[in-house]
Motif scaffolding. Structure first.
Motif, PDB file in Angstrom:
ATOM      1  N   ARG A  78       0.820  -1.292  -0.015  1.00 54.25           N
ATOM      2  CA  ARG A  78      -0.010  -0.086   0.056  1.00 54.25           C
ATOM      3  C   ARG A  78       0.831   1.210   0.003  1.00 54.25           C
ATOM      4  O   ARG A  78       0.573   2.356  -0.737  1.00 54.25           O
ATOM      5  N   ARG A  79       2.006   1.063   0.744  1.00 56.28           N
ATOM      6  CA  ARG A  79       2.856   2.491   0.926  1.00 56.28           C
ATOM      7  C   ARG A  79       3.475   2.886  -0.446  1.00 56.28           C
ATOM      8  O   ARG A  79       3.329   3.913  -1.004  1.00 56.28           O
ATOM      9  N   GLY A 122      -0.440  -2.426  -7.630  1.00 55.57           N
ATOM     10  CA  GLY A 122      -1.825  -2.491  -7.628  1.00 55.57           C
ATOM     11  C   GLY A 122      -2.508  -4.006  -7.793  1.00 55.57           C
ATOM     12  O   GLY A 122      -3.222  -4.574  -7.186  1.00 55.57           O
ATOM     13  N   LEU A 123      -1.676  -4.870  -8.860  1.00 63.79           N
ATOM     14  CA  LEU A 123      -2.277  -5.988  -8.903  1.00 63.79           C
ATOM     15  C   LEU A 123      -1.507  -7.139  -7.828  1.00 63.79           C
ATOM     16  O   LEU A 123      -2.514  -7.756  -7.404  1.00 63.79           O
ATOM     17  N   SER A 124      -0.412  -6.596  -7.191  1.00 62.69           N
ATOM     18  CA  SER A 124       0.082  -7.423  -6.092  1.00 62.69           C
ATOM     19  C   SER A 124      -0.996  -7.097  -4.856  1.00 62.69           C
ATOM     20  O   SER A 124      -1.455  -8.105  -4.080  1.00 62.69           O
ATOM     21  N   LEU A 125      -1.519  -5.856  -4.485  1.00 62.64           N
ATOM     22  CA  LEU A 125      -2.666  -5.792  -3.620  1.00 62.64           C
ATOM     23  C   LEU A 125      -3.839  -6.355  -3.893  1.00 62.64           C
ATOM     24  O   LEU A 125      -4.522  -6.903  -3.070  1.00 62.64           O
ATOM     25  N   LEU A 126      -4.379  -6.531  -5.164  1.00 61.18           N
ATOM     26  CA  LEU A 126      -5.350  -7.016  -5.426  1.00 61.18           C
ATOM     27  C   LEU A 126      -5.393  -8.636  -5.396  1.00 61.18           C
ATOM     28  O   LEU A 126      -6.339  -9.179  -4.677  1.00 61.18           O
ATOM     29  N   THR A 127      -4.407  -9.215  -5.783  1.00 59.31           N
ATOM     30  CA  THR A 127      -4.054 -10.723  -5.475  1.00 59.31           C
ATOM     31  C   THR A 127      -3.957 -11.291  -4.061  1.00 59.31           C
ATOM     32  O   THR A 127      -4.587 -12.123  -3.494  1.00 59.31           O
ATOM     33  N   VAL A 128      -3.226 -10.235  -3.141  1.00 57.66           N
ATOM     34  CA  VAL A 128      -3.251 -10.495  -1.585  1.00 57.66           C
ATOM     35  C   VAL A 128      -4.436 -10.279  -1.026  1.00 57.66           C
ATOM     36  O   VAL A 128      -4.863 -10.972   0.012  1.00 57.66           O
ATOM     37  N   GLY A 129      -5.257  -9.311  -1.521  1.00 59.27           N
ATOM     38  CA  GLY A 129      -6.435  -8.613  -0.840  1.00 59.27           C
ATOM     39  C   GLY A 129      -7.751  -9.668  -0.987  1.00 59.27           C
ATOM     40  O   GLY A 129      -8.773  -9.445  -0.470  1.00 59.27           O
ATOM     41  N   THR A 130      -7.695 -10.634  -1.960  1.00 56.51           N
ATOM     42  CA  THR A 130      -8.711 -11.377  -2.256  1.00 56.51           C
ATOM     43  C   THR A 130      -8.240 -13.135  -2.594  1.00 56.51           C
ATOM     44  O   THR A 130      -6.967 -13.255  -2.338  1.00 56.51           O
ATOM     45  N   THR A 184      -7.566   4.274  -1.279  1.00 55.43           N
ATOM     46  CA  THR A 184      -6.316   3.410  -0.807  1.00 55.43           C
ATOM     47  C   THR A 184      -6.192   3.883   0.760  1.00 55.43           C
ATOM     48  O   THR A 184      -5.836   3.007   1.579  1.00 55.43           O
ATOM     49  N   ALA A 185      -6.114   5.189   1.290  1.00 57.53           N
ATOM     50  CA  ALA A 185      -5.784   5.381   2.595  1.00 57.53           C
ATOM     51  C   ALA A 185      -7.105   4.904   3.494  1.00 57.53           C
ATOM     52  O   ALA A 185      -6.909   4.700   4.609  1.00 57.53           O
ATOM     53  N   LEU A 186      -8.328   5.121   3.032  1.00 56.50           N
ATOM     54  CA  LEU A 186      -9.353   4.724   3.808  1.00 56.50           C
ATOM     55  C   LEU A 186      -9.747   3.459   3.895  1.00 56.50           C
ATOM     56  O   LEU A 186     -10.291   2.734   4.972  1.00 56.50           O
ATOM     57  N   MET A 187      -9.499   2.626   2.725  1.00 62.40           N
ATOM     58  CA  MET A 187     -10.103   1.319   2.530  1.00 62.40           C
ATOM     59  C   MET A 187      -9.406   0.164   2.408  1.00 62.40           C
ATOM     60  O   MET A 187      -9.756  -0.992   2.337  1.00 62.40           O
ATOM     61  N   VAL A 188      -8.020   0.517   2.063  1.00 63.51           N
ATOM     62  CA  VAL A 188      -6.843  -0.565   1.747  1.00 63.51           C
ATOM     63  C   VAL A 188      -6.074  -0.797   2.910  1.00 63.51           C
ATOM     64  O   VAL A 188      -5.313   0.230   3.540  1.00 63.51           O
ATOM     65  N   GLU A 189      -5.957  -2.212   3.320  1.00 63.26           N
ATOM     66  CA  GLU A 189      -4.862  -2.544   4.485  1.00 63.26           C
ATOM     67  C   GLU A 189      -3.275  -2.798   3.911  1.00 63.26           C
ATOM     68  O   GLU A 189      -3.365  -3.112   2.610  1.00 63.26           O
TER      69      GLU A 189
END
Length: 508
Positions: A78-79, A122-130, A184-189
């Motif tokens: 995320r950072r 972005g793709l990494s966040l998506l695959t880790v978050g789902t 991202t700041a509000l809703m992404v871990e």
């Protein structure tokens, strides 16, 4: 709020932030070529020099695409994703405020780094978050957003040039990116890979840039310097030395950008070359057509008309994508790739016969053919690259193929621009009219692109593994995922998971 509701909100936030940002990045990338004549008029910089706004973007993207993913794994996805968005906003503001071509090019170079970071993290966040089927749907939507953005970019750019000036695209992109930062700041871990070494291959990143920069400079200046001039040969020599240094560094670093053992994988190498050729030729073509269609001595289109004129190519690519998984399953990946490059070759050959008397309708069918061929070859090539390695190396294989897309776009665009400019100049020096000279230029560049596409036919026939037809899952979601992979020409979208017996065979 319950823990499950929190997780659902986080997953929704990841999906929104990553898909919107991917759409904006891809739209921005595909729109810039349409804007170049207007930027040239305002800044006074020649179109030949402004091609660095396109090639510089791809050059830096190639150097950064793998490293940004590694930075996300170590320091937080995320950072780094937020950092990419912030850098993208800054680059958009710099370009929108620019009064010189040099500042536009500088902004685009920064945008290459930010765009690659947004796509990779972005793709990494998506695959880790789902997970599971939700992950498959999310990645499919992400790939679809990339394809829609690439298709809409030229049209949106053309509309905005007329309404707001070319600067409007970058102001709007900046505003959307700020919105993505808020989501991202509000809703992404935050997430990271605690088991990964904290070693980052910065030297490899620098050496990739040092390899590509003199190569593109030599190609770009070869028309004026001469292919065999000391300056051009010196650029190519620096490229060879930097490339050699890169290989030596990769043998010694703890976590290399490129695992050199992958170079022994014939299927991966063949798929990667096919991806490089496909991305390079389509980017080179779209760059040239954007200029040719708007030149007053040829078709004299407005930016909006030029955006509309290139739309059949991108729409053809998107519409072909759903057919690709069914066709590849029926006849195999190899024949599908060969067929795709063969159709692309025919399309470029037709454009190679361009005459000054041609109207837009003469370009329409070859444009569609090139797009259809690209759609047929892209998905199976991407799948071949990731299916040819063990599951633990899929990320590395995706990184290699993504780097190849950027390299292909940078080098092919520079080569196409050089051929177009030098042939046109030589024709005019020999007494040809401007329209005849430009027609000869785009024809010569198209013949070279046809040659590269023919090499793609060979790559498909010789190196790409067969996928046994009739095997694998065949659900609607799998087909849509494969279609998104086929349509996403700027980033490798991971294919749907498959059982071991559905993986492409690794032929000797």
């Amino acid at each position: 709020m319950s823990r499950s509701a929190t997780r659902a909100g986080s997953a929704g936030g990841v999906l929104a932030a990553t898909c919107i940002s991917t759409l904006v990045v891809n739209a921005n990338t595909s729109a810039v070529s349409i804007l170049l004549p207007a930027i040239s008029d305002d800044t006074g910089m020649s179109l030949e020099t402004l091609q660095w706004a396109v090639t510089g973007y791809s050059l830096v993207g190639a150097a950064v695409i793998i490293t940004s993913g590694s930075l996300g794994d170590v320091f937080g996805r995320r950072r780094i994703f937020q950092g990419g968005l912030l850098l993208f906003v800054a680059s958009c503001v710099l370009i929108a405020l620019a009064r010189t071509g040099e500042l536009v090019i500088a902004g685009r170079v920064i945008q290459g780094a930010s765009g690659a970071t947004i796509l990779a993290c972005g793709l990494s966040l998506l695959t880790v978050g789902t997970a599971g089927d939700k992950q498959l749907r999310a990645v499919t939507l992400w790939g679809a957003a990339a394809a829609v953005g690439a298709a809409a970019g030229p049209l949106v750019g053309g509309v905005l040039v007329n309404l707001t000036g070319w600067q409007g695209l970058f102001w709007i992109d900046a505003a959307v990116a700020v919105g993505c930062m808020g989501i991202t700041a509000l809703m992404v871990e935050e997430s990271r890979d605690p088991d990964r070494s904290r070693s980052i291959d910065y030297a490899g990143t620098l050496l990739i840039a040092l390899t590509l920069m003199p190569l593109i400079l030599g190609v770009s200046k070869s028309g004026g310097w001469g292919w065999w001039s000391p300056a051009t040969l010196g650029c190519f020599a620096v490229t060879l030395l930097a490339g050699y240094a890169f290989l030596q560094v990769e043998r010694r670093v703890e976590v290399p950008l490129l695992d050199l053992a992958l170079l022994r994988n014939r299927v991966l190498i063949g798929s990667t070359i096919a991806i490089l050729i496909g991305a390079g030729t389509i980017n080179g073509l779209m760059y040239l057509l954007s200029l040719y269609f708007q030149d007053p001595s040829t078709l004299g289109f407005s930016p909006l008309e030029a955006g509309l004129a290139t739309l059949p190519a991108t729409v053809g690519l998107v519409l072909t994508a759903p057919v690709v998984p069914r066709l590849a399953q029926r006849i195999g990946a190899r024949p599908t790739i060969v067929l795709g490059f063969a159709i692309t070759t025919v399309g470029f050959v037709v454009v190679g016969f361009t005459q000054e008397s041609w109207r837009y309708v003469a370009f329409l069918l070859p444009l569609i053919a090139i797009a259809v061929g690209m759609g047929l070859s892209n998905g199976p090539s991407s799948s071949g690259a990731t299916a040819s390695v063990p599951a633990a190396q899929v990320g590395e294989a995706s990184g290699v193929s993504n780097m190849a897309r950027y390299v292909g776009a940078a080098v092919a665009t520079a080569l196409a621009a050089t051929i177009y400019a030098s042939v046109s100049a030589n024709q005019q020096a020999d007494g040809a009219s401007t329209a005849a000279a430009l027609s000869a230029g785009i024809g010569a560049a198209s013949w070279v692109m046809a040659g590269f596409s023919l090499v793609g036919v060979v790559m498909g026939a010789v190196f790409i593994a067969r996928i046994r037809p009739g095997q694998g899952r065949n659900t609607l979601e799998d087909v849509l995922a494969a279609a998104a992979s086929a349509a996403a020409v700027v980033h490798t979208v991971p294919p749907a998971p498959a059982d071991d017996d559905t993986i492409a065979s690794r032929e000797p």
